[in-house]
Design a protein around this motif. Structure first.
Motif, mmCIF file in Angstrom:
data_model
loop_
_atom_site.group_PDB
_atom_site.id
_atom_site.type_symbol
_atom_site.label_atom_id
_atom_site.label_comp_id
_atom_site.label_asym_id
_atom_site.label_seq_id
_atom_site.Cartn_x
_atom_site.Cartn_y
_atom_site.Cartn_z
ATOM 1 N N LEU A 1 0.827 -1.195 0.000
ATOM 2 C CA LEU A 1 0.000 0.000 0.000
ATOM 3 C C LEU A 1 0.866 1.251 0.000
ATOM 4 O O LEU A 1 1.941 1.280 0.625
ATOM 5 C CB LEU A 1 -0.911 0.043 1.227
ATOM 6 N N GLY A 2 0.401 2.295 -0.661
ATOM 7 C CA GLY A 2 1.018 3.606 -0.573
ATOM 8 C C GLY A 2 2.348 3.720 -1.288
ATOM 9 O O GLY A 2 2.800 2.802 -1.980
ATOM 10 N N ASN A 3 2.980 4.856 -1.076
ATOM 11 C CA ASN A 3 4.201 5.188 -1.804
ATOM 12 C C ASN A 3 5.478 4.873 -1.032
ATOM 13 O O ASN A 3 6.550 4.781 -1.630
ATOM 14 C CB ASN A 3 4.200 6.681 -2.163
ATOM 15 N N ARG A 4 5.384 4.700 0.282
ATOM 16 C CA ARG A 4 6.641 4.502 1.047
ATOM 17 C C ARG A 4 7.391 3.273 0.595
ATOM 18 O O ARG A 4 8.631 3.400 0.425
ATOM 19 C CB ARG A 4 6.315 4.467 2.550
ATOM 20 N N PRO A 5 6.871 2.080 0.350
ATOM 21 C CA PRO A 5 5.492 1.638 0.561
ATOM 22 C C PRO A 5 5.342 0.966 1.918
ATOM 23 O O PRO A 5 6.316 0.633 2.590
ATOM 24 C CB PRO A 5 5.304 0.628 -0.563
ATOM 25 N N LEU A 6 4.072 0.720 2.302
ATOM 26 C CA LEU A 6 3.757 -0.106 3.460
ATOM 27 C C LEU A 6 3.525 -1.527 2.990
ATOM 28 O O LEU A 6 2.680 -1.778 2.125
ATOM 29 C CB LEU A 6 2.498 0.419 4.152
ATOM 30 N N GLN A 7 4.297 -2.460 3.532
ATOM 31 C CA GLN A 7 4.088 -3.880 3.244
ATOM 32 C C GLN A 7 3.245 -4.476 4.373
ATOM 33 O O GLN A 7 3.660 -4.486 5.525
ATOM 34 C CB GLN A 7 5.419 -4.615 3.148
ATOM 35 N N LEU A 8 2.050 -4.941 4.022
ATOM 36 C CA LEU A 8 1.139 -5.546 4.989
ATOM 37 C C LEU A 8 1.142 -7.054 4.811
ATOM 38 O O LEU A 8 0.990 -7.558 3.693
ATOM 39 C CB LEU A 8 -0.280 -5.005 4.777
ATOM 40 N N PHE A 9 1.297 -7.764 5.921
ATOM 41 C CA PHE A 9 1.190 -9.220 5.911
ATOM 42 C C PHE A 9 0.111 -9.640 6.899
ATOM 43 O O PHE A 9 0.190 -9.316 8.084
ATOM 44 C CB PHE A 9 2.516 -9.873 6.291
ATOM 45 N N THR A 10 -0.887 -10.342 6.384
ATOM 46 C CA THR A 10 -1.962 -10.858 7.221
ATOM 47 C C THR A 10 -1.780 -12.361 7.392
ATOM 48 O O THR A 10 -1.836 -13.120 6.430
ATOM 49 C CB THR A 10 -3.341 -10.593 6.589
ATOM 50 N N SER A 11 -1.572 -12.783 8.620
ATOM 51 C CA SER A 11 -1.382 -14.195 8.912
ATOM 52 C C SER A 11 -2.726 -14.897 9.060
ATOM 53 O O SER A 11 -3.690 -14.340 9.599
ATOM 54 C CB SER A 11 -0.574 -14.363 10.194
ATOM 55 N N ARG A 12 -2.789 -16.147 8.612
ATOM 56 C CA ARG A 12 -3.977 -16.983 8.848
ATOM 57 C C ARG A 12 -4.122 -17.348 10.317
ATOM 58 O O ARG A 12 -5.185 -17.790 10.741
ATOM 59 C CB ARG A 12 -3.882 -18.273 8.036
ATOM 60 N N GLY A 13 -3.049 -17.180 11.077
ATOM 61 C CA GLY A 13 -3.104 -17.489 12.493
ATOM 62 C C GLY A 13 -3.063 -18.969 12.778
ATOM 63 O O GLY A 13 -2.851 -19.803 11.896
ATOM 64 N N VAL A 14 -3.302 -19.297 14.034
ATOM 65 C CA VAL A 14 -3.104 -20.657 14.513
ATOM 66 C C VAL A 14 -4.411 -21.357 14.858
ATOM 67 O O VAL A 14 -4.654 -22.499 14.458
ATOM 68 C CB VAL A 14 -2.169 -20.652 15.742
ATOM 69 N N GLY A 15 -5.266 -20.704 15.621
ATOM 70 C CA GLY A 15 -6.476 -21.348 16.108
ATOM 71 C C GLY A 15 -7.687 -21.102 15.231
ATOM 72 O O GLY A 15 -7.580 -20.623 14.094
ATOM 73 N N THR A 16 -8.853 -21.448 15.784
ATOM 74 C CA THR A 16 -10.116 -21.232 15.088
ATOM 75 C C THR A 16 -11.068 -20.476 16.009
ATOM 76 O O THR A 16 -10.907 -20.466 17.231
ATOM 77 C CB THR A 16 -10.788 -22.557 14.683
#
Length: 290
Positions: free
Chosen positions: A252-267
């Motif tokens: 995202l953006g010009n810097r840029p911002l690197q976003l990582f969304t984890s699926r995580g561990v539990g439910t």
């Protein structure tokens, strides 16, 4: 000449077909309920930036998130998770929220076991965590804080910690939970825009606000990667602020911002995972100044 279908053969074929359907349904249920939710995998990514000091080249950060202990995830599963994290030999460990599904339903004995396991995690540059919405829920704010403190984790609640290697540094910031907390981005790294700045934020979709601030990397969870993914349909479980950036990398953006969304561990909500294995995430910093 067409084969004559007798009553006996019709009943036989119908019975076989019905049993096959039942077996397939049961097999799918068993896999989604008893296999995939505990089939942990490790996702590795290299993070490159000219803002990363050469002293941090190959610096390894391990993220885990959304254990939701008490819903389906058990303390014995936590033990395996801790071993998997330690096997990565991390320099820094971060937990991005939702330790238990409902803190009010977890016994003191269970919390003692959780402290014992989390205390086994070791990283030379520290262990940090932020609140998720389930940590604040169930009147759990102080309980979860006490558990994490006993486990050797440092809370980042609208705060920034400077991580230093050989007199060079990067900044690690953390926000209070967006949904149930009191998050504030103001002043976290505005004084240090030239440095490599990491943000821990439970809800990934808040990146649309974060992008206006000088952050290079945002690590989030919350979405569970949709938890159940149906071909040609998509994600089944998409909570508020986890519906836009559901999993993986986004820039995202010009810097840029690197976003990582984890699926995580539990439910949560549903005790199933399908085509959405749980994961821990390993980020290796790469200095582009070399």
């Amino acid at each position: 000449m067409a084969e004559k279908i007798t009553r006996r053969s019709f009943i036989k074929k119908t019975t076989v077909g019905t049993l096959g359907t039942i077996a397939t349904a049961y097999g799918g249920y068993y896999y989604a309920h008893d296999v995939e939710p505990f089939w942990l995998k490790t996702i590795s990514n290299n993070i490159k930036s000219h803002r990363i000091p050469t002293e941090f080249n190959d610096f390894k950060i391990v993220q885990f998130t959304d254990t939701h202990i008490g819903f389906q995830y058990r303390n014995k599963d936590l033990k395996k998770l801790i071993n998997a994290i330690q096997n990565q030999q991390p320099d820094l460990i971060v937990f991005t929220g939702d330790l238990t599904d409902d803190p009010s339903l977890v016994s003191n004995d269970k919390f003692e076991e959780i402290v014992h396991e989390l205390s086994r995690l070791e990283a030379p540059y520290g262990k940090y965590w932020i609140y998720g919405n389930h940590d604040h829920g169930g009147y759990g704010t102080n309980t979860i804080l006490d558990v994490m403190n006993q486990s050797g984790f440092s809370l980042l609640m609208n705060e920034t910690e400077q991580i230093t290697v050989d007199e060079q540094h990067i900044n690690l910031s953390g926000l209070d939970d967006i949904l149930l907390g009191n998050p504030s981005l103001e002043g976290l790294v505005s004084h240090d825009e030239a440095s490599f700045n990491i943000l821990l934020c439970h809800e990934p979709d808040y990146a649309d606000e974060v992008v206006d601030y000088p952050f290079d990397l945002q690590l989030s969870g919350h979405s569970h990667g949709g938890q159940v993914q149906i071909p040609f349909y998509g994600y089944v479980v998409t909570p508020t602020l986890g519906q836009k950036y559901v999993e993986g990398k986004h820039t995202l953006g010009n810097r840029p911002l690197q976003l990582f969304t984890s699926r995580g561990v539990g439910t949560t909500r549903l005790p199933f995972r399908f085509l959405c294995r749980p994961e821990i995430n390993v980020f290796t910093l790469i200095s582009e100044s070399i």
